[in-house]
Scaffold this active site. Structure first.
Site, short mmCIF file in Angstrom:
data_model
loop_
_atom_site.label_atom_id
_atom_site.label_comp_id
_atom_site.label_asym_id
_atom_site.label_seq_id
_atom_site.Cartn_x
_atom_site.Cartn_y
_atom_site.Cartn_z
N LYS A 1 -49.33 -2.85 4.95
CA LYS A 1 -48.46 -1.67 4.87
C LYS A 1 -49.21 -0.48 5.44
O LYS A 1 -50.25 -0.10 4.92
CB LYS A 1 -48.06 -1.40 3.41
CG LYS A 1 -47.26 -0.13 3.22
CD LYS A 1 -47.03 0.18 1.74
CE LYS A 1 -46.30 1.48 1.54
NZ LYS A 1 -46.32 1.96 0.15
N HIS B 1 -52.36 4.75 3.68
CA HIS B 1 -51.48 5.91 3.73
C HIS B 1 -52.23 7.08 4.38
O HIS B 1 -53.41 7.27 4.12
CB HIS B 1 -51.04 6.31 2.33
CG HIS B 1 -50.40 5.21 1.55
ND1 HIS B 1 -51.14 4.21 0.92
CD2 HIS B 1 -49.10 4.88 1.36
CE1 HIS B 1 -50.30 3.35 0.35
NE2 HIS B 1 -49.07 3.73 0.62
#
Lengths: 213, 213
Positions: B138, B111
């Site tokens: 991700k 992230h």
């Protein structure tokens, strides 16, 4: 901005649809007209895109190039905001010269109803069109997968004044995306004129939801 | 598929929210739990993503790595569909080894709450993470412009089993796009947990409208 696509048989019918429309610009498809008294369009000129789409790229009917060129000349006397001419058409150069003389903007367009080429080919198409120095380059292939949209959206990393998205049901995501990245994008006033085309209303709703406010 | 993000103080509260939810999968944020009796989650295990987000990447509180690792071990006894661990965390390797032993899927995540790096950097991040052979990669940076989304969407041209989109209000378009390209994407069950996050309901509506049927 959203350009509503006006499909009508003559200028009066087109004006009626524009008056009812809720778009920012209006693309009037003269290739769909049956009579060519254009004066009623004059009051809307600064919001008009005049398009006389050649049959090979989705035009409503086959119009000889000489006749199309004459129609462009007549349409330019309205001083529309833009005329749209296909980069691959014989008359593109002539239409651009006349448009410059009359201070009418030019959208140079490229449509592919079969698929979306590799990125390198898309870049060659973009560079070829940009070298003709139009006001706007419009590149619209067809999505056969969701991933095809990504290749077309990459073009925005390489050009300003670009309208690029994919036609077809799988291309709707890049139509929506082009509303965020392009100076304007296209939507139908009534039923879809091109494969996957959203209505102006649908596109506005999607943009409001996307904005999340 | 849509993964609804479950924010709750304990397993019972989480289960109540899952029962009311309309997502396909549920990411349960154990970093938000205050008590760790996890058994109530067991019946939902095959639809669960267990995440114990470290503070540096948006976690609800600071949890020492040793404690986090212990919590992952306990959570894996539920046999959830996935555990999500950050690629840059010290315990990533250990969590992956344990997950493999117990046949629990691993989402390796990255992230960036500041911005979206250049494409080459994104590719390095992707390749680094892919080399650890997780089940899903991700990658979620933050959009500071609509164009930032395009760089992240390009990653889909280079990986399968990838979930990639941008956080932030300008990233919502790539959240929507990830619902079309990724094995699953994330949405909130109630109010947004991450910047720009849509609710499951909003995302489903957008997808129906986008589908145009």
């Amino acid at each position: 901005m959203i350009a509503g696509v006006v499909v009508a048989r003559n200028a009066r019918e087109a004006v009626a649809k524009i008056r009812e429309g809720n778009a920012d610009l209006y693309e009037v498809r003269l290739d769909r007209f049956e009579s060519f008294e254009l004066a009623p369009l004059k009051p809307f000129a600064d919001r008009l895109i005049i398009t006389i789409r050649r049959a090979e790229e989705g035009g409503f009917r086959r119009i000889p190039e000489e006749e199309r060129l004459e129609l462009y000349r007549r349409a330019m006397t309205l001083k529309p905001r833009y005329v749209d001419v296909e980069a691959r058409s014989e008359i593109a150069g002539e239409v651009m010269r006349e448009a410059r003389k009359r201070r009418v903007g030019v959208i140079l367009s490229h449509h592919d109803f079969e698929g979306t080429p590799p990125f390198e080919t898309l870049m060659e198409i973009l560079q070829g069109m940009a070298s003709m120095a139009p006001d706007v380059v419009k590149i619209v292939p067809t999505a056969n997968s969701h991933l095809d949209n990504v290749r077309v959206l990459r073009l925005y990393e390489h050009a300003e004044n670009l309208v690029a998205f994919c036609m077809g049901p799988l291309g709707r995501i890049s139509r929506l995306f082009s509303a965020l990245l392009a100076p304007f994008t296209y939507a139908s006033l009534e039923k879809a004129v091109a494969p996957g085309q959203m209505s102006v209303e649908e596109l506005r709703q999607l943009l409001v939801m996307l904005d999340g406010r």
